[in-house]
Design a protein around this motif. Structure first.
Motif, PDB file in Angstrom:
ATOM      1  N   GLY A  36       0.806  -1.207   0.000  1.00 17.56           N
ATOM      2  CA  GLY A  36       0.000   0.000   0.000  1.00 17.56           C
ATOM      3  C   GLY A  36       0.839   1.257   0.000  1.00 17.56           C
ATOM      4  O   GLY A  36       1.923   1.303   0.603  1.00 17.56           O
ATOM      5  N   LEU A  37       0.349   2.276  -0.677  1.00 21.33           N
ATOM      6  CA  LEU A  37       1.002   3.587  -0.727  1.00 21.33           C
ATOM      7  C   LEU A  37       0.047   4.623  -0.153  1.00 21.33           C
ATOM      8  O   LEU A  37      -1.105   4.707  -0.574  1.00 21.33           O
ATOM      9  CB  LEU A  37       1.367   3.935  -2.171  1.00 21.33           C
ATOM     10  CG  LEU A  37       2.246   5.165  -2.390  1.00 21.33           C
ATOM     11  CD1 LEU A  37       3.645   4.926  -1.827  1.00 21.33           C
ATOM     12  CD2 LEU A  37       2.326   5.502  -3.874  1.00 21.33           C
ATOM     13  N   ILE A  38       0.526   5.384   0.824  1.00 19.22           N
ATOM     14  CA  ILE A  38      -0.310   6.358   1.515  1.00 19.22           C
ATOM     15  C   ILE A  38       0.381   7.706   1.505  1.00 19.22           C
ATOM     16  O   ILE A  38       1.598   7.802   1.678  1.00 19.22           O
ATOM     17  CB  ILE A  38      -0.563   5.926   2.967  1.00 19.22           C
ATOM     18  CG1 ILE A  38      -1.279   4.587   3.008  1.00 19.22           C
ATOM     19  CG2 ILE A  38      -1.393   6.962   3.721  1.00 19.22           C
ATOM     20  CD1 ILE A  38      -1.449   4.051   4.405  1.00 19.22           C
ATOM     21  N   ALA A  60       4.022   2.087   2.378  1.00 17.37           N
ATOM     22  CA  ALA A  60       4.971   3.176   2.167  1.00 17.37           C
ATOM     23  C   ALA A  60       4.239   4.493   2.357  1.00 17.37           C
ATOM     24  O   ALA A  60       3.150   4.683   1.821  1.00 17.37           O
ATOM     25  CB  ALA A  60       5.577   3.100   0.764  1.00 17.37           C
ATOM     26  N   PHE A  61       4.828   5.392   3.152  1.00 17.88           N
ATOM     27  CA  PHE A  61       4.299   6.741   3.320  1.00 17.88           C
ATOM     28  C   PHE A  61       5.079   7.675   2.407  1.00 17.88           C
ATOM     29  O   PHE A  61       6.317   7.668   2.408  1.00 17.88           O
ATOM     30  CB  PHE A  61       4.451   7.203   4.772  1.00 17.88           C
ATOM     31  CG  PHE A  61       3.383   6.698   5.687  1.00 17.88           C
ATOM     32  CD1 PHE A  61       2.315   7.503   6.041  1.00 17.88           C
ATOM     33  CD2 PHE A  61       3.439   5.418   6.197  1.00 17.88           C
ATOM     34  CE1 PHE A  61       1.325   7.036   6.884  1.00 17.88           C
ATOM     35  CE2 PHE A  61       2.465   4.939   7.043  1.00 17.88           C
ATOM     36  CZ  PHE A  61       1.400   5.755   7.389  1.00 17.88           C
ATOM     37  N   LEU A 107       8.771   8.554   3.129  1.00 17.02           N
ATOM     38  CA  LEU A 107       9.106   8.849   4.518  1.00 17.02           C
ATOM     39  C   LEU A 107       9.408   7.595   5.305  1.00 17.02           C
ATOM     40  O   LEU A 107      10.223   7.615   6.230  1.00 17.02           O
ATOM     41  CB  LEU A 107       7.940   9.599   5.182  1.00 17.02           C
ATOM     42  CG  LEU A 107       7.410  10.826   4.435  1.00 17.02           C
ATOM     43  CD1 LEU A 107       6.311  11.494   5.245  1.00 17.02           C
ATOM     44  CD2 LEU A 107       8.531  11.808   4.148  1.00 17.02           C
ATOM     45  N   ALA A 108       8.743   6.503   4.991  1.00 14.18           N
ATOM     46  CA  ALA A 108       8.960   5.243   5.707  1.00 14.18           C
ATOM     47  C   ALA A 108       8.340   4.114   4.917  1.00 14.18           C
ATOM     48  O   ALA A 108       7.332   4.290   4.231  1.00 14.18           O
ATOM     49  CB  ALA A 108       8.340   5.307   7.098  1.00 14.18           C
ATOM     50  N   LEU A 157       5.473   0.012  11.513  1.00 10.42           N
ATOM     51  CA  LEU A 157       5.407   1.448  11.307  1.00 10.42           C
ATOM     52  C   LEU A 157       4.851   2.161  12.542  1.00 10.42           C
ATOM     53  O   LEU A 157       5.317   3.245  12.912  1.00 10.42           O
ATOM     54  CB  LEU A 157       4.543   1.776  10.086  1.00 10.42           C
ATOM     55  CG  LEU A 157       5.219   1.616   8.732  1.00 10.42           C
ATOM     56  CD1 LEU A 157       4.202   1.761   7.615  1.00 10.42           C
ATOM     57  CD2 LEU A 157       6.346   2.621   8.556  1.00 10.42           C
ATOM     58  N   LYS A 158       3.863   1.544  13.173  1.00  5.24           N
ATOM     59  CA  LYS A 158       3.289   2.160  14.377  1.00  5.24           C
ATOM     60  C   LYS A 158       4.332   2.296  15.488  1.00  5.24           C
ATOM     61  O   LYS A 158       4.254   3.216  16.306  1.00  5.24           O
ATOM     62  CB  LYS A 158       2.098   1.341  14.876  1.00  5.24           C
ATOM     63  CG  LYS A 158       0.854   1.462  14.012  1.00  5.24           C
ATOM     64  CD  LYS A 158      -0.283   0.662  14.635  1.00  5.24           C
ATOM     65  CE  LYS A 158      -1.528   0.742  13.793  1.00  5.24           C
ATOM     66  NZ  LYS A 158      -2.659  -0.014  14.397  1.00  5.24           N
ATOM     67  N   GLU A 159       5.290   1.381  15.519  1.00  2.00           N
ATOM     68  CA  GLU A 159       6.330   1.435  16.536  1.00  2.00           C
ATOM     69  C   GLU A 159       7.254   2.637  16.350  1.00  2.00           C
ATOM     70  O   GLU A 159       7.998   2.995  17.251  1.00  2.00           O
ATOM     71  CB  GLU A 159       7.148   0.140  16.512  1.00  2.00           C
ATOM     72  CG  GLU A 159       6.335  -1.084  16.917  1.00  2.00           C
ATOM     73  CD  GLU A 159       7.106  -2.379  16.759  1.00  2.00           C
ATOM     74  OE1 GLU A 159       8.291  -2.307  16.341  1.00  2.00           O
ATOM     75  OE2 GLU A 159       6.539  -3.460  17.035  1.00  2.00           O
ATOM     76  N   ARG A 160       7.200   3.244  15.137  1.00  6.12           N
ATOM     77  CA  ARG A 160       8.025   4.419  14.881  1.00  6.12           C
ATOM     78  C   ARG A 160       7.463   5.681  15.534  1.00  6.12           C
ATOM     79  O   ARG A 160       8.133   6.713  15.562  1.00  6.12           O
ATOM     80  CB  ARG A 160       8.156   4.652  13.377  1.00  6.12           C
ATOM     81  CG  ARG A 160       8.865   3.533  12.644  1.00  6.12           C
ATOM     82  CD  ARG A 160       9.282   4.005  11.280  1.00  6.12           C
ATOM     83  NE  ARG A 160       9.935   2.934  10.535  1.00  6.12           N
ATOM     84  CZ  ARG A 160      10.747   3.147   9.507  1.00  6.12           C
ATOM     85  NH1 ARG A 160      10.994   4.388   9.121  1.00  6.12           N
ATOM     86  NH2 ARG A 160      11.294   2.142   8.859  1.00  6.12           N
ATOM     87  N   LEU A 161       6.236   5.599  16.003  1.00  3.30           N
ATOM     88  CA  LEU A 161       5.649   6.746  16.682  1.00  3.30           C
ATOM     89  C   LEU A 161       6.295   6.843  18.060  1.00  3.30           C
ATOM     90  O   LEU A 161       5.927   6.142  19.000  1.00  3.30           O
ATOM     91  CB  LEU A 161       4.129   6.583  16.805  1.00  3.30           C
ATOM     92  CG  LEU A 161       3.366   7.799  17.328  1.00  3.30           C
ATOM     93  CD1 LEU A 161       3.656   9.037  16.499  1.00  3.30           C
ATOM     94  CD2 LEU A 161       1.875   7.524  17.314  1.00  3.30           C
TER      95      LEU A 161
END
Length: 306
Positions: free
Chosen positions: A31-33, A199-200, A207-208, A215-219
């Motif tokens: 997914g691309l966001i 991918a953001f 960005l990531a 990815l949530k752990e990057r917060l």
């Protein structure tokens, strides 16, 4: 299956994509966001060979798109682009003829695909008379006609009702289970959670790239959820310790440096403000929280590699 390396594209001197690099594993859903104007559609058009990159490379199953087997790549653009004055079956037959498929083969595959997408009872209905969700299913049916190994979907469920979105994702999971590699963009964070990897992208930069859970752990900060009688989306802007605030109609989601200190400060702030009864609790980071964090804070202006 999809390898993007250093992809860069400019339009009239404005950078749309800046050295984008990532990889999509075969038989996965990637997914691309990103916000509007982030470069998602430009990236998809480059991958599909519809426009040329200024520099960088895209390999699909080890070859460039012009050397990929005919019909091995399916593309569904963001906007419904089929003929409104043709029926469901007429659109499918027309699309199949563009790929040079024999009529007998088109009819055979159409029956299979329409059964999967649930459009079999609507073969004779004009595309203009279909609901939004059914139009998207018709576009998907046309993209699947050649049985592609790779399917690229640009916001395929945008503007579609929740039930139709669920049905659409059931179809995607079935196709993926059968071995198809799927690359898609979505504006819906609940759909982002359904992807194997994400991918953001913002302002043309990645960005990531990682799994949704990683990815949530990057917060790196904590999240507080506040429910109160006020509907002011800017209520907590500028409050010390609150890094970012988002309002979702009935609750505020606050990214804070320290939950204890911020909770005490918010209690003091709300009690004399006439906000009425309110609740305040620590919350698990959501994909929306991560989206705000990645687009507005630490990762801004930095590239990321898968």
């Amino acid at each position: 299956m999809i390898d993007v390396t250093g992809l860069t594209k400019t339009f009239a001197g404005k950078v749309a994509l800046n050295r984008v690099t990532f990889a999509v594993q075969g038989q996965s859903i990637f997914g691309l966001i990103g916000p509007d104007g982030a470069g998602k559609t430009t990236l998809f058009r480059l991958i599909c060979g519809l426009i040329r990159a200024d520099c960088g490379q895209v390999l699909l199953d080890g070859v460039t798109v012009d050397k990929l087997g005919k019909g091995q790549l399916g593309y569904m653009p963001q906007r419904f682009s089929l003929y409104q004055d043709l029926s469901v079956m007429e659109n499918i037959c027309f699309w199949g003829s563009l790929y040079g498929l024999a009529r007998d083969l088109i009819l055979k595959r159409a029956d299979e695909i329409l059964s999967i997408t649930g459009l079999s009872p609507f073969k004779s209905r004009l595309a203009d008379q279909l609901s939004g969700g059914m139009k998207q299913k018709l576009a998907l049916s046309c993209a699947l006609l050649t049985r592609p190994a790779i399917l690229v979907l640009d916001e395929p469920t945008y503007g579609v009702d929740p039930d139709s979105r669920k049905e659409f994702w059931k179809i995607l999971y079935q196709l993926n289970h059968e071995g198809m590699t799927i690359l898609l963009s979505t504006p819906y964070m609940d759909e982002a959670e359904l992807c194997h990897r994400l991918a953001f992208i913002n302002q043309g930069r990645l960005l990531a790239v990682d799994t949704p859970s990683h990815l949530k752990e990057r917060l790196l900060h904590q999240v507080l959820e506040v429910r109160s009688g006020t509907r002011d989306p800017y209520l907590f802007d500028g409050l010390p310790g609150v890094l970012y605030s988002s309002f979702y109609g009935y609750k505020h989601r606050l990214i804070v440096e320290d939950t204890t200190a911020s909770s005490n400060l918010i209690n003091k702030f709300l009690q004399p403000s006439g906000s009425g009864n309110y609740s305040l609790k620590e919350a698990e980071p959501s994909m929306e929280d991560l989206f705000v964090y990645l687009t507005e804070t630490a990762f801004a202006g930095q590239g990321a590699k898968a």
